[in-house]
Design a protein around this motif. Structure first.
Motif, PDB file in Angstrom:
ATOM      1  N   THR A   1       0.865  -1.185   0.000  1.00 37.35           N
ATOM      2  CA  THR A   1       0.000   0.000   0.000  1.00 37.35           C
ATOM      3  C   THR A   1       0.895   1.228   0.000  1.00 37.35           C
ATOM      4  O   THR A   1       2.065   1.165   0.398  1.00 37.35           O
ATOM      5  N   LEU A   2       0.348   2.345  -0.442  1.00 36.39           N
ATOM      6  CA  LEU A   2       1.172   3.547  -0.608  1.00 36.39           C
ATOM      7  C   LEU A   2       1.677   4.099   0.718  1.00 36.39           C
ATOM      8  O   LEU A   2       2.718   4.756   0.769  1.00 36.39           O
ATOM      9  N   ASP A   3       0.936   3.838   1.805  1.00 35.65           N
ATOM     10  CA  ASP A   3       1.361   4.401   3.095  1.00 35.65           C
ATOM     11  C   ASP A   3       2.150   3.404   3.950  1.00 35.65           C
ATOM     12  O   ASP A   3       2.451   3.684   5.103  1.00 35.65           O
ATOM     13  N   SER A   4       2.516   2.261   3.385  1.00 38.37           N
ATOM     14  CA  SER A   4       3.264   1.283   4.175  1.00 38.37           C
ATOM     15  C   SER A   4       4.716   1.731   4.305  1.00 38.37           C
ATOM     16  O   SER A   4       5.278   2.289   3.367  1.00 38.37           O
ATOM     17  N   PRO A   5       5.334   1.488   5.488  1.00 35.70           N
ATOM     18  CA  PRO A   5       6.744   1.873   5.636  1.00 35.70           C
ATOM     19  C   PRO A   5       7.649   0.916   4.870  1.00 35.70           C
ATOM     20  O   PRO A   5       7.364  -0.274   4.742  1.00 35.70           O
ATOM     21  N   HIS A   6       8.740   1.452   4.383  1.00 34.90           N
ATOM     22  CA  HIS A   6       9.635   0.711   3.489  1.00 34.90           C
ATOM     23  C   HIS A   6      10.247  -0.522   4.159  1.00 34.90           C
ATOM     24  O   HIS A   6      10.546  -1.517   3.497  1.00 34.90           O
ATOM     25  N   HIS A   7      10.427  -0.462   5.485  1.00 36.12           N
ATOM     26  CA  HIS A   7      11.149  -1.572   6.138  1.00 36.12           C
ATOM     27  C   HIS A   7      10.364  -2.889   6.063  1.00 36.12           C
ATOM     28  O   HIS A   7      10.969  -3.964   6.041  1.00 36.12           O
ATOM     29  N   TYR A   8       9.028  -2.818   5.958  1.00 37.14           N
ATOM     30  CA  TYR A   8       8.267  -4.060   5.820  1.00 37.14           C
ATOM     31  C   TYR A   8       8.551  -4.714   4.470  1.00 37.14           C
ATOM     32  O   TYR A   8       8.652  -5.939   4.353  1.00 37.14           O
ATOM     33  N   LEU A   9       8.665  -3.889   3.431  1.00 32.81           N
ATOM     34  CA  LEU A   9       8.963  -4.422   2.102  1.00 32.81           C
ATOM     35  C   LEU A   9      10.337  -5.098   2.101  1.00 32.81           C
ATOM     36  O   LEU A   9      10.484  -6.226   1.617  1.00 32.81           O
ATOM     37  N   VAL A  10      11.338  -4.434   2.680  1.00 31.19           N
ATOM     38  CA  VAL A  10      12.686  -4.996   2.712  1.00 31.19           C
ATOM     39  C   VAL A  10      12.706  -6.278   3.548  1.00 31.19           C
ATOM     40  O   VAL A  10      13.354  -7.259   3.189  1.00 31.19           O
ATOM     41  N   GLU A  11      11.948  -6.267   4.630  1.00 34.41           N
ATOM     42  CA  GLU A  11      11.875  -7.461   5.491  1.00 34.41           C
ATOM     43  C   GLU A  11      11.286  -8.638   4.707  1.00 34.41           C
ATOM     44  O   GLU A  11      11.801  -9.762   4.767  1.00 34.41           O
ATOM     45  N   ALA A  12      10.225  -8.366   3.949  1.00 30.83           N
ATOM     46  CA  ALA A  12       9.585  -9.424   3.157  1.00 30.83           C
ATOM     47  C   ALA A  12      10.554  -9.972   2.110  1.00 30.83           C
ATOM     48  O   ALA A  12      10.684 -11.186   1.933  1.00 30.83           O
ATOM     49  N   LEU A  13      11.248  -9.075   1.425  1.00 31.55           N
ATOM     50  CA  LEU A  13      12.207  -9.515   0.402  1.00 31.55           C
ATOM     51  C   LEU A  13      13.338 -10.318   1.031  1.00 31.55           C
ATOM     52  O   LEU A  13      13.805 -11.318   0.474  1.00 31.55           O
ATOM     53  N   ASP A  14      13.775  -9.896   2.211  1.00 37.75           N
ATOM     54  CA  ASP A  14      14.886 -10.566   2.882  1.00 37.75           C
ATOM     55  C   ASP A  14      14.509 -11.995   3.262  1.00 37.75           C
ATOM     56  O   ASP A  14      15.292 -12.925   3.074  1.00 37.75           O
ATOM     57  N   VAL A  15      13.295 -12.163   3.785  1.00 40.16           N
ATOM     58  CA  VAL A  15      12.863 -13.511   4.187  1.00 40.16           C
ATOM     59  C   VAL A  15      12.742 -14.411   2.954  1.00 40.16           C
ATOM     60  O   VAL A  15      13.124 -15.578   2.984  1.00 40.16           O
ATOM     61  N   CYS A  16      12.232 -13.850   1.856  1.00 36.86           N
ATOM     62  CA  CYS A  16      12.129 -14.647   0.617  1.00 36.86           C
ATOM     63  C   CYS A  16      13.517 -15.065   0.130  1.00 36.86           C
ATOM     64  O   CYS A  16      13.724 -16.209  -0.286  1.00 36.86           O
ATOM     65  N   ASN A  17      14.470 -14.131   0.196  1.00 41.31           N
ATOM     66  CA  ASN A  17      15.840 -14.467  -0.202  1.00 41.31           C
ATOM     67  C   ASN A  17      16.429 -15.546   0.698  1.00 41.31           C
ATOM     68  O   ASN A  17      17.204 -16.400   0.257  1.00 41.31           O
ATOM     69  N   LYS A  18      16.058 -15.496   1.964  1.00 40.09           N
ATOM     70  CA  LYS A  18      16.601 -16.457   2.943  1.00 40.09           C
ATOM     71  C   LYS A  18      16.271 -17.882   2.519  1.00 40.09           C
ATOM     72  O   LYS A  18      17.094 -18.793   2.678  1.00 40.09           O
ATOM     73  N   TYR A  19      15.062 -18.081   1.971  1.00 39.14           N
ATOM     74  CA  TYR A  19      14.642 -19.426   1.609  1.00 39.14           C
ATOM     75  C   TYR A  19      14.759 -19.688   0.118  1.00 39.14           C
ATOM     76  O   TYR A  19      14.158 -20.629  -0.407  1.00 39.14           O
ATOM     77  N   GLY A  20      15.528 -18.855  -0.560  1.00 40.79           N
ATOM     78  CA  GLY A  20      15.845 -19.125  -1.961  1.00 40.79           C
ATOM     79  C   GLY A  20      14.740 -18.784  -2.934  1.00 40.79           C
ATOM     80  O   GLY A  20      14.734 -19.291  -4.051  1.00 40.79           O
ATOM     81  N   MET A  21      13.812 -17.937  -2.528  1.00 42.20           N
ATOM     82  CA  MET A  21      12.734 -17.555  -3.453  1.00 42.20           C
ATOM     83  C   MET A  21      13.095 -16.224  -4.086  1.00 42.20           C
ATOM     84  O   MET A  21      13.067 -15.181  -3.435  1.00 42.20           O
ATOM     85  N   TYR A  22      13.481 -16.289  -5.357  1.00 39.06           N
ATOM     86  CA  TYR A  22      14.004 -15.087  -6.004  1.00 39.06           C
ATOM     87  C   TYR A  22      13.078 -14.542  -7.086  1.00 39.06           C
ATOM     88  O   TYR A  22      13.372 -13.523  -7.689  1.00 39.06           O
ATOM     89  N   ASN A  23      11.968 -15.231  -7.314  1.00 38.29           N
ATOM     90  CA  ASN A  23      11.052 -14.783  -8.358  1.00 38.29           C
ATOM     91  C   ASN A  23      10.043 -13.807  -7.738  1.00 38.29           C
ATOM     92  O   ASN A  23       8.895 -14.149  -7.478  1.00 38.29           O
ATOM     93  N   LEU A  24      10.521 -12.586  -7.486  1.00 37.15           N
ATOM     94  CA  LEU A  24       9.729 -11.613  -6.721  1.00 37.15           C
ATOM     95  C   LEU A  24       9.263 -10.477  -7.629  1.00 37.15           C
ATOM     96  O   LEU A  24      10.054  -9.943  -8.409  1.00 37.15           O
ATOM     97  N   SER A  25       8.006 -10.113  -7.490  1.00 29.40           N
ATOM     98  CA  SER A  25       7.459  -8.964  -8.232  1.00 29.40           C
ATOM     99  C   SER A  25       6.806  -8.014  -7.248  1.00 29.40           C
ATOM    100  O   SER A  25       6.100  -8.457  -6.338  1.00 29.40           O
ATOM    101  N   ILE A  26       7.031  -6.739  -7.466  1.00 32.94           N
ATOM    102  CA  ILE A  26       6.469  -5.741  -6.545  1.00 32.94           C
ATOM    103  C   ILE A  26       5.363  -4.959  -7.253  1.00 32.94           C
ATOM    104  O   ILE A  26       5.565  -4.426  -8.339  1.00 32.94           O
ATOM    105  N   PHE A  27       4.227  -4.924  -6.594  1.00 33.90           N
ATOM    106  CA  PHE A  27       3.110  -4.121  -7.075  1.00 33.90           C
ATOM    107  C   PHE A  27       2.803  -3.058  -6.035  1.00 33.90           C
ATOM    108  O   PHE A  27       2.960  -3.290  -4.841  1.00 33.90           O
ATOM    109  N   SER A  28       2.316  -1.915  -6.494  1.00 29.91           N
ATOM    110  CA  SER A  28       1.911  -0.857  -5.558  1.00 29.91           C
ATOM    111  C   SER A  28       0.401  -0.712  -5.647  1.00 29.91           C
ATOM    112  O   SER A  28      -0.170  -0.730  -6.735  1.00 29.91           O
ATOM    113  N   MET A  29      -0.232  -0.575  -4.484  1.00 28.84           N
ATOM    114  CA  MET A  29      -1.701  -0.483  -4.472  1.00 28.84           C
ATOM    115  C   MET A  29      -2.155   0.860  -3.907  1.00 28.84           C
ATOM    116  O   MET A  29      -1.518   1.399  -3.018  1.00 28.84           O
TER     117      MET A  29
END
Lengths: 187, 133
Positions: free
Chosen positions: B105-133
């Protein structure tokens, strides 16, 4: 009466000392890192599982876009004043397009250095500028191993009362205190 | 002749000022050197033009992560960091190549996005797409 032995001035051989000092200077000259200017107000989130940023990951063609918590978008802390490229996002798109035209879209790593509290709408502006220039693959910069500056800065800002301490920020500070990455400031 | 020889033998260089300057330089470098944080990058893709966050072709197979002001939602359930980590670990065991849609969402803080990407990277999931709502 025997003659007293003449006391001679003890002479210190300076040559080896100078050699060692020059070795130390060469060490410091080699390890000193000259880095481009960046927005120093940005505090980055932790990202232990990302790809480490080495010189291979940052070729000369790379572009690092800073997004501060106030929505200021800059590259190498430029443009100064105001909200940087956020006031004129077309300029940022143009800058990215120039880089892409020069090196090719696949050879221009775009890294977005966003503050932990930056709203997504500010980051979206930077991402939109990149996609408008034809770059679909983006990277977000995070701290893999905090060695002091990033979290010490945040801690000092919170302790100094300049920043609201959200529950999430509090948790991060506690985590980094336990790991020894930050030391409590003396009151 | 003898005096000329005398002046040519053993020219003496004054070492003291040179050592002073060298020590000054060393002190400068000792004071200015500092340890930097180690940085890393988390890769993600932006959607191609014409695609949307709710495209029907990806709806059934993709993993949906929603990032809002309150935190991170996995398949529309609000998660703590530990629960999110465990959830992604389970999904990664099924398929690491699954498409992960991160919708912010447009008002979400950036650190949640980075946290989500980091956890995905941790488990080898690299097929990530970012959408803005």
């Amino acid at each position: 009466m025997a003659k007293k032995p003449q006391t001679e001035d003890a002479q210190l051989d300076m040559t080896p000392m100078i050699d060692v000092v020059f070795q130390l200077i060469i060490f410091f000259v080699v390890t000193l890192k000259m880095s481009a200017e960046q927005d120093e107000t940005i505090v980055l989130e932790d990202g232990k599982h990302g790809i480490e940023l080495t010189t291979e990951e940052l070729p000369p063609s790379h572009l690092m876009i800073d997004v501060s918590r106030t929505g200021r978008i800059t590259i190498n802390d430029y443009p100064k004043g105001g909200r940087g490229y956020a006031d004129n996002i077309g300029l940022l798109t143009q800058k990215v397009k120039e880089r892409v035209t020069r090196y090719g879209a696949d050879n221009v790593p775009i890294l977005i250095r966003g503050d932990i509290d930056a709203r997504h709408e500010y980051v979206k502006k930077a991402m939109d500028a990149c996609t408008a220039a034809g770059v679909w693959k983006l990277s977000f910069v995070a701290v893999q191993e905090p060695k002091g500056p990033n979290w010490q800065k945040l801690y000092d800002q919170v302790q100094g009362g300049k920043r609201r301490k959200t529950p999430w920020v509090g948790q991060q500070i506690e985590r980094h205190k336990k790991s020894g990455a930050i030391k409590p400031s003396k009151k | 002749m003898a005096s000329k020889r005398k002046t040519m033998d053993n020219p003496k260089a004054e070492m003291t000022p040179m050592i002073d300057v060298v020590f000054q330089l060393m002190i400068f470098f000792v004071i200015t050197i500092k340890q930097d944080d180690l940085f890393c990058k988390l890769n993600a893709n932006r959607p191609a033009p014409g695609s949307s966050a709710s495209s029907s072709s990806e709806e059934d197979t993709s993993i949906k992560i929603d990032v809002g002001t309150g935190g991170i939602f996995l398949n529309q359930r609000l998660m703590s960091h530990a629960d999110f980590d465990a959830g992604i670990a389970k999904l990664a065991k099924v398929s690491k190549d699954a498409t992960v849609l991160v919708r912010c969402t447009l008002d979400s803080p950036h650190h949640y996005l980075v946290e989500a990407l980091d956890v995905c990277n941790k488990y080898g999931m690299y097929n990530l797409s970012i959408f803005s709502m």
